[in-house]
Scaffold this motif. Structure first.
Motif, PDB file in Angstrom:
ATOM      1  N   LYS C  46       0.817  -1.215   0.000  1.00 47.72           N
ATOM      2  CA  LYS C  46       0.000   0.000   0.000  1.00 47.72           C
ATOM      3  C   LYS C  46       0.852   1.267   0.000  1.00 47.72           C
ATOM      4  CE  LYS C  46      -4.394  -1.766   1.673  1.00 47.72           C
ATOM      5  NZ  LYS C  46      -5.210  -2.156   2.844  1.00 47.72           N
ATOM      6  N   GLU C  75      -7.207   9.231   2.442  1.00 40.39           N
ATOM      7  CA  GLU C  75      -6.499   8.006   2.835  1.00 40.39           C
ATOM      8  C   GLU C  75      -7.365   6.762   2.734  1.00 40.39           C
ATOM      9  OE1 GLU C  75      -7.418  10.553   4.649  1.00 40.39           O
ATOM     10  OE2 GLU C  75      -7.524  10.134   6.795  1.00 40.39           O
ATOM     11  N   ASN C  76      -8.678   6.938   2.670  1.00 39.22           N
ATOM     12  CA  ASN C  76      -9.579   5.788   2.599  1.00 39.22           C
ATOM     13  C   ASN C  76     -10.017   5.463   1.172  1.00 39.22           C
ATOM     14  OD1 ASN C  76      -9.483   5.670   5.402  1.00 39.22           O
ATOM     15  ND2 ASN C  76     -11.188   7.084   5.624  1.00 39.22           N
ATOM     16  N   THR C  77      -9.530   6.237   0.193  1.00 38.88           N
ATOM     17  CA  THR C  77      -9.898   5.969  -1.203  1.00 38.88           C
ATOM     18  C   THR C  77      -8.960   4.917  -1.793  1.00 38.88           C
ATOM     19  OG1 THR C  77      -8.453   7.697  -2.099  1.00 38.88           O
ATOM     20  CG2 THR C  77     -10.688   8.362  -1.479  1.00 38.88           C
ATOM     21  N   ASN C  78      -9.273   4.500  -3.001  1.00 38.45           N
ATOM     22  CA  ASN C  78      -8.382   3.593  -3.743  1.00 38.45           C
ATOM     23  C   ASN C  78      -8.030   2.316  -2.969  1.00 38.45           C
ATOM     24  OD1 ASN C  78      -7.539   5.108  -6.358  1.00 38.45           O
ATOM     25  ND2 ASN C  78      -7.470   6.675  -4.755  1.00 38.45           N
ATOM     26  N   GLY C  79      -8.996   1.806  -2.215  1.00 37.15           N
ATOM     27  CA  GLY C  79      -8.794   0.539  -1.525  1.00 37.15           C
ATOM     28  C   GLY C  79      -8.010   0.636  -0.228  1.00 37.15           C
ATOM     29  N   LEU C  81      -5.129   3.609   1.729  1.00 39.28           N
ATOM     30  CA  LEU C  81      -3.783   4.118   1.463  1.00 39.28           C
ATOM     31  C   LEU C  81      -3.026   4.307   2.770  1.00 39.28           C
ATOM     32  CD1 LEU C  81      -5.079   6.597  -1.231  1.00 39.28           C
ATOM     33  CD2 LEU C  81      -3.804   4.487  -1.683  1.00 39.28           C
ATOM     34  N   ILE C  82      -1.771   4.712   2.671  1.00 35.84           N
ATOM     35  CA  ILE C  82      -0.910   4.802   3.855  1.00 35.84           C
ATOM     36  C   ILE C  82      -0.464   6.239   4.112  1.00 35.84           C
ATOM     37  CG2 ILE C  82       1.298   4.061   4.863  1.00 35.84           C
ATOM     38  CD1 ILE C  82      -0.689   1.797   4.772  1.00 35.84           C
ATOM     39  N   SER C  83      -0.791   6.745   5.304  1.00 41.21           N
ATOM     40  CA  SER C  83      -0.430   8.104   5.698  1.00 41.21           C
ATOM     41  C   SER C  83       0.789   8.152   6.610  1.00 41.21           C
ATOM     42  CB  SER C  83      -1.627   8.776   6.377  1.00 41.21           C
ATOM     43  OG  SER C  83      -2.581   9.220   5.441  1.00 41.21           O
TER      44      SER C  83
END
Lengths: 124, 124, 124, 124
Positions: C46, C75-79, C81-83
């Motif tokens: 990710k 951060e919650n889009t596209n399956g 993501l990593i912040s």
């Protein structure tokens, strides 16, 4: 209960979705009033689901399932739960949980008021 | 371990779910006590999963996986993890991770206490 | 790049997962070192995915995709993501994005250091 | 509307994705400009989806769907929604919601500006 909720929503002049689940979280009844925002469908279902899975009104659930509370991430379990009001636990006269009701589509205060009126039918 | 956890929960007069996974995060044993809230099933499993995937108790995981900590979004990886206590890493006498246990259904403090009692069985 | 990353991780005495994706976010190479926590697999992938999808290192992505920043929910889009750091964009000599690398399993600072060493191979 | 959005984006010298959905949230048109970051595809779609499902611009949705606002977790319903600007509700001359437009790929301010220019086509 659906009838009572619809009557109360019409009296308040708002449009909502009403979702009722049994004690095992399976759907019992659902109704979407004309003009309700489509986003409310999923929310009404998840409010009822939250209430029955934790035997706790969703407004109380919000007090623990929040980044600033002590059980953060709880709200992301069980397929996604709701951390605000409008989901009420339904109990019988002996206090046994028999299901839950979720209302969504109006303001949170109105959603709670409608769910409360509907839940009184069960005991009456 | 399941027996020890059940005994401790009964002694404390609470109802919980107990989930045990191996070092590769696969389920080994699961038990839901009569009267446990249904929402606790997914949480017990995810507590065990969190602990074994990060070789870290879920209470310690909470210190890094939070919006106010340095690894925010970590809690949303691996299918959803748990940022509060009740998941414990299980190690053998040599300190090798052999799995994890997750307990959910009571207060977080009680969940941790039950998991701790159960985990001692492994070393004894 | 994988070889360079492995060498750097061994030199630092840490165990990590290394994930490399192309400019369209498809996997190119992946390597899990012996002893790496299993939770790092999803995170490395990710991190690489976050970096290439937004043409931005994941440490920079964290500055905007956070409840306290201006693009919360990004951060919650596209399956998912990593912040936090450890995902680096890879560019060719002309500055064109050719892919990304994600490293996870050590501290975030070490993950970034390993990814940085590996990314230099591309330009050299 | 797509043509107007493309013209405005070109005028501003930015690359974006444009997503238009009908009143039932089904896709009507989508366009990705050359050079747009791939992460913007999902975001443009979710911005449009957020706006139509709640009959509210995504910038207004952000005011209620946030950990620090009164409807936290709302943003996680309906498959994942967007709590920042760039999604606009589309209404006809009588004020009836007919769909929504989502723009993503530039800064949030630019995304909103492009969506606004495009939405004016509907009324003109």
């Amino acid at each position: 209960m659906i009838t009572a909720a619809l009557a109360e929503a019409e009296r308040m002049n708002v449009s909502v979705c009403i979702s009722i689940v049994d004690a095992a979280a399976w759907p019992v009844a659902f109704m979407r009033m004309e003009g309700t925002i489509l986003g409310a469908i999923d929310i009404a279902n998840k409010k009822a689901r939250t209430a029955v899975l934790f035997q706790m009104d969703s407004a109380d659930f919000a007090e623990i399932a929040h980044p600033n509370a002590h059980a953060y991430t709880l709200e992301n379990t069980n397929g996604g739960l709701i951390s605000f009001g409008g989901g009420l636990v339904l109990k019988d006269a002996e206090g046994t949980v028999v299901g839950a009701i979720g209302v969504s589509g109006a303001s949170t205060a109105d959603d709670i008021a409608i769910a409360t009126v509907a839940s009184r039918v069960l005991i009456a």
